[in-house]
Design an enzyme around this catalytic site. Sequence first.
Site, short mmCIF file in Angstrom:
data_model
loop_
_atom_site.label_atom_id
_atom_site.label_comp_id
_atom_site.label_asym_id
_atom_site.label_seq_id
_atom_site.Cartn_x
_atom_site.Cartn_y
_atom_site.Cartn_z
N SER A 174 76.82 31.69 -95.72
CA SER A 174 76.39 31.89 -94.35
C SER A 174 77.64 31.65 -93.50
O SER A 174 78.57 30.99 -93.96
CB SER A 174 75.30 30.88 -94.00
OG SER A 174 75.18 30.75 -92.61
N LYS B 284 69.50 48.05 -96.37
CA LYS B 284 69.48 49.30 -95.63
C LYS B 284 69.65 49.01 -94.14
O LYS B 284 69.24 47.94 -93.71
CB LYS B 284 68.19 50.11 -95.88
CG LYS B 284 66.87 49.35 -95.88
CD LYS B 284 66.39 48.59 -94.72
CE LYS B 284 66.18 49.21 -93.39
NZ LYS B 284 65.58 48.30 -92.39
N1 LIG Z 1 64.45 45.81 -96.98
C1 LIG Z 1 63.69 45.32 -96.01
O1 LIG Z 1 62.48 45.22 -96.14
C2 LIG Z 1 64.34 44.81 -94.79
C3 LIG Z 1 63.59 44.08 -93.88
C4 LIG Z 1 64.24 43.58 -92.77
C5 LIG Z 1 65.58 43.85 -92.59
N2 LIG Z 1 66.27 44.61 -93.48
C6 LIG Z 1 67.70 44.91 -93.27
O2 LIG Z 1 68.43 43.77 -93.68
C7 LIG Z 1 69.56 43.58 -92.84
C8 LIG Z 1 69.50 42.19 -92.24
O3 LIG Z 1 68.28 42.06 -91.57
P1 LIG Z 1 67.75 40.67 -91.03
O4 LIG Z 1 66.49 40.97 -90.31
O5 LIG Z 1 67.76 39.65 -92.11
O6 LIG Z 1 68.91 40.44 -89.98
P2 LIG Z 1 69.32 39.20 -89.11
O7 LIG Z 1 68.31 38.12 -89.30
O8 LIG Z 1 69.64 39.70 -87.76
O9 LIG Z 1 70.72 38.80 -89.79
C9 LIG Z 1 70.79 38.34 -91.09
C10 LIG Z 1 71.88 37.31 -91.22
O10 LIG Z 1 73.15 37.93 -91.21
C11 LIG Z 1 74.13 36.91 -90.96
N3 LIG Z 1 75.24 37.46 -90.20
C12 LIG Z 1 76.43 37.83 -90.70
N4 LIG Z 1 77.22 38.36 -89.77
C13 LIG Z 1 76.54 38.33 -88.63
C14 LIG Z 1 76.86 38.72 -87.31
N5 LIG Z 1 78.03 39.28 -87.00
N6 LIG Z 1 75.94 38.51 -86.38
C15 LIG Z 1 74.76 37.96 -86.69
N7 LIG Z 1 74.39 37.58 -87.94
C16 LIG Z 1 75.29 37.76 -88.90
C17 LIG Z 1 73.36 35.78 -90.30
O11 LIG Z 1 73.29 34.80 -91.29
P3 LIG Z 1 74.21 33.53 -91.23
O12 LIG Z 1 73.95 32.91 -89.88
O13 LIG Z 1 73.68 32.80 -92.38
O14 LIG Z 1 75.63 33.99 -91.37
C18 LIG Z 1 71.97 36.32 -90.09
O15 LIG Z 1 70.96 35.35 -90.22
C19 LIG Z 1 69.52 44.73 -91.81
O16 LIG Z 1 70.34 45.77 -92.25
C20 LIG Z 1 68.07 45.15 -91.82
O17 LIG Z 1 67.88 46.52 -91.48
C21 LIG Z 1 65.68 45.05 -94.58
#
Ligand SMILES: NC(=O)c1ccc[n+]([C@@H]2O[C@H](COP(=O)([O-])OP(=O)(O)OC[C@H]3O[C@@H](n4cnc5c(N)ncnc54)[C@H](OP(=O)(O)O)[C@@H]3O)[C@@H](O)[C@H]2O)c1
Length: 346
Positions: free
Chosen positions: A33, A94
């Site tokens: 993270s 994705k």
């Molecule tokens: N397959 C599915 O069912 C599914 C469902 C939802 C989302 N997704 C995809 O998964 C990806 C992440 O989605 P999410 O909803 O988990 O996203 P999110 O909560 O916005 O971000 C995920 C994590 O990325 C880290 N991170 C690294 N660089 C970052 C930056 N520059 N700014 C902010 N956070 C950063 C953060 O973790 P740390 O604070 O730990 O670094 C954050 O908690 C997206 O591409 C989304 O489209 C897929």
Amino acid sequence: MQRWGIVGAGSISRTVVPDLASCRGVEISIVQSRDGGKANAFAQEFGISRSTGDFGEVLADPSIDAVYIATPFATHHALANQALLAGKHVLVEKPIAMNAAEAADLFAVASRMRVFLMEAMWMKFNPAFRRLRDELAAGRIGEVRSMRASFGIPFPAELGSSRWDHARSPGSLLDQGIYPVTLAHTIFGPPVSIHAAGSVNEDGVDFAEHFTLEFEGGRFAQCASGMTEFCDPSASVSGRRGWISLPAPFWARTALDIHADSWDVMFREPHRVELGQEGNGYVPMLREVVKAINSGTCEHAIHPASETIAVFHTLDTIRRELKAKTEPPTPQVPAGQTTSPQLRTD
Ligand SMILES: NC(=O)c1ccc[n+]([C@@H]2O[C@H](COP(=O)([O-])OP(=O)(O)OC[C@H]3O[C@@H](n4cnc5c(N)ncnc54)[C@H](OP(=O)(O)O)[C@@H]3O)[C@@H](O)[C@H]2O)c1
């Protein structure tokens, strides 16, 4: 034993990590993270032996075979590129990138480095989705002529979703619309023409769009995505002898309804096919990824580079159309004239 590193301790990692841990032959060795404390808490919660606040530490560790990148999608290209160049197999959430050029670039790097790369398009691995493909291939509804799919669910900006942030995961097309587009490509291949319209806010973030993809022979897909209101998140595929529907949410459901064989079945009692869910639903994809990495291939036949990039060409075109329709037309100024022409009075 394949040793995996998790990049990003956010919401999707929380869902996928237990499924990855349940796959035979996998050890999740480290979670990263940007905040070391958060990584440590995540590691303790999910029984991962190591954690770090440094992405470089994951890449420099020769015992790590593969990484799962689960960060906002504006960061995917840069992070995946570094991981591939470090010789890691990579599974990227994705959308794998922001556009077709970035996606193609990543697959070229993976192929050069002889490592595996895939976008985590779990929908294509879900048993109901695979059954849909089998039924269509077997001609259950005759020649396939059209489909409809939408993914409209409100994700209010006030709740801080990264979908509203231009610097993180901007827009509902790449976050949600990618599912209907991928479904359409899986069934029909690349479209021959695209008509799109929608809404983009002042930051350039698209929050609602609807689009028709047209294919050879008058076949078509009507699709929509959006993050301010519901737009029936189900899908259906129609042919000359009936139709098959994937109930909401179509990208994740474990059931399908086959409306075929007789009028009675079509309109009153469709054949319901129920298929079970393994774990949180990601196990079928993750198991396939683990197998593919063990086999030494650089891509997966179910979601290969060519299909991933083709989907992005469609997404790029839709985004261009949305942008063109939401930007005021640039006034055409004749050459040599820098200000508006004066009205002639003579
Ligand atoms: N397959 C599915 O069912 C599914 C469902 C939802 C989302 N997704 C995809 O998964 C990806 C992440 O989605 P999410 O909803 O988990 O996203 P999110 O909560 O916005 O971000 C995920 C994590 O990325 C880290 N991170 C690294 N660089 C970052 C930056 N520059 N700014 C902010 N956070 C950063 C953060 O973790 P740390 O604070 O730990 O670094 C954050 O908690 C997206 O591409 C989304 O489209 C897929």
